[in-house]
Design a protein around this motif. Structure first.
Motif, short mmCIF file in Angstrom:
data_model
loop_
_atom_site.label_atom_id
_atom_site.label_comp_id
_atom_site.label_asym_id
_atom_site.label_seq_id
_atom_site.Cartn_x
_atom_site.Cartn_y
_atom_site.Cartn_z
N GLY A 22 0.78 -1.23 0.00
CA GLY A 22 0.00 0.00 0.00
C GLY A 22 0.81 1.27 0.00
N TYR A 23 1.90 1.29 0.75
CA TYR A 23 2.70 2.51 0.88
C TYR A 23 3.88 2.58 -0.07
CZ TYR A 23 0.21 3.90 5.08
OH TYR A 23 -0.77 4.27 5.95
N LEU A 24 4.50 1.44 -0.34
CA LEU A 24 5.77 1.48 -1.08
C LEU A 24 5.71 0.83 -2.45
CD1 LEU A 24 8.01 0.84 2.02
CD2 LEU A 24 7.67 3.00 0.79
N GLY A 25 4.51 0.48 -2.91
CA GLY A 25 4.35 0.03 -4.28
C GLY A 25 4.80 -1.38 -4.59
N PHE A 26 5.06 -2.19 -3.58
CA PHE A 26 5.41 -3.58 -3.85
C PHE A 26 4.19 -4.32 -4.39
CE2 PHE A 26 8.93 -2.64 -1.08
CZ PHE A 26 9.93 -3.51 -1.47
N GLU A 27 4.44 -5.37 -5.14
CA GLU A 27 3.38 -6.26 -5.59
C GLU A 27 3.64 -7.64 -5.01
OE1 GLU A 27 2.57 -6.25 -9.75
OE2 GLU A 27 2.73 -4.07 -9.88
N THR A 28 2.58 -8.35 -4.70
CA THR A 28 2.72 -9.69 -4.14
C THR A 28 3.04 -10.67 -5.26
OG1 THR A 28 1.14 -9.17 -2.40
CG2 THR A 28 1.58 -11.50 -2.79
N ALA A 29 4.17 -11.38 -5.13
CA ALA A 29 4.58 -12.37 -6.11
C ALA A 29 4.21 -13.78 -5.67
CB ALA A 29 6.09 -12.29 -6.35
N TYR A 30 4.12 -13.99 -4.34
CA TYR A 30 3.85 -15.33 -3.82
C TYR A 30 3.36 -15.21 -2.39
CZ TYR A 30 4.78 -20.04 -2.05
OH TYR A 30 4.66 -21.27 -1.48
N GLU A 31 2.40 -16.05 -2.03
CA GLU A 31 1.94 -16.14 -0.64
C GLU A 31 1.78 -17.60 -0.27
OE1 GLU A 31 -0.90 -13.21 1.14
OE2 GLU A 31 -1.29 -12.80 -0.99
N ALA A 32 2.11 -17.93 0.96
CA ALA A 32 1.97 -19.29 1.48
C ALA A 32 1.17 -19.26 2.77
CB ALA A 32 3.33 -19.94 1.69
N ALA A 33 -0.12 -19.31 2.65
CA ALA A 33 -1.08 -19.49 3.75
C ALA A 33 -0.66 -18.92 5.10
CB ALA A 33 -1.41 -20.96 3.87
N GLY A 34 -0.46 -17.63 5.16
CA GLY A 34 -0.16 -16.99 6.43
C GLY A 34 1.22 -17.27 6.99
N ARG A 35 2.09 -17.90 6.20
CA ARG A 35 3.45 -18.20 6.67
C ARG A 35 4.51 -17.34 6.00
NH1 ARG A 35 5.00 -23.14 4.92
NH2 ARG A 35 3.36 -23.07 3.37
N LEU A 36 4.26 -16.98 4.73
CA LEU A 36 5.27 -16.30 3.93
C LEU A 36 4.60 -15.47 2.85
CD1 LEU A 36 8.36 -16.09 3.08
CD2 LEU A 36 7.86 -18.00 1.54
N ALA A 37 5.13 -14.28 2.61
CA ALA A 37 4.73 -13.47 1.46
C ALA A 37 5.99 -12.95 0.81
CB ALA A 37 3.84 -12.31 1.89
N ILE A 38 6.06 -13.10 -0.50
CA ILE A 38 7.20 -12.56 -1.24
C ILE A 38 6.67 -11.41 -2.09
CG2 ILE A 38 8.99 -12.99 -2.95
CD1 ILE A 38 9.07 -15.88 -1.90
N LEU A 39 7.25 -10.24 -1.86
CA LEU A 39 6.84 -9.02 -2.54
C LEU A 39 7.95 -8.57 -3.47
CD1 LEU A 39 5.47 -7.11 0.59
CD2 LEU A 39 4.27 -8.78 -0.85
#
Length: 119
Positions: A22-39
């Motif tokens: 929201g603030y720094l313009g990253f986009e979500t590339a991958y998410e793993a069910a509440g354990r990991l997010a790669i932006l």
């Protein structure tokens, strides 16, 4: 050799991901069910956010921060205003510093985030 990514352990994965997208313009590339997010940012930098196990806490060393350079002072002012309106704590006031317009804010999980635009 080049820096591939940075992994930040955070107590609230969703809040951290929302902050960086929201603030720094990253986009979500991958998410793993509440354990990991790669932006990923517009320059291809990858920021991994990993959920802390319940009961664990991060204590960032004094002086540790993550720095982001925006493309204009106008964007710094806009982000500063938005962060204040959304209730984020500014830990270093908006001011000229070392040839840049800069401020620090308390980011997700207590990590300090520096926002600046070079003059």
């Amino acid at each position: 050799m080049h820096l591939n990514h940075l992994d930040l352990p955070v107590p609230d994965l969703r809040a951290a991901a929302d902050f960086f997208t929201g603030y720094l313009g990253f986009e979500t590339a991958y998410e793993a069910a509440g354990r990991l997010a790669i932006l990923v940012d517009s320059g291809g930098f990858r920021l991994a956010l990993s959920a802390l196990p319940p009961g664990e806490h991060v204590r960032w060393p004094t002086g540790f921060y993550i720095g982001y350079v925006l493309d204009s002072e106008t964007r710094v002012h806009d982000l500063h205003r938005a962060a204040l309106e959304d209730g984020h704590a500014v830990t270093l006031p908006l001011a000229p510093l070392a040839g840049a317009l800069t401020f620090h804010l308390a980011g997700p999980g207590g990590v300090t985030v520096e926002i600046s635009a070079r003059r």
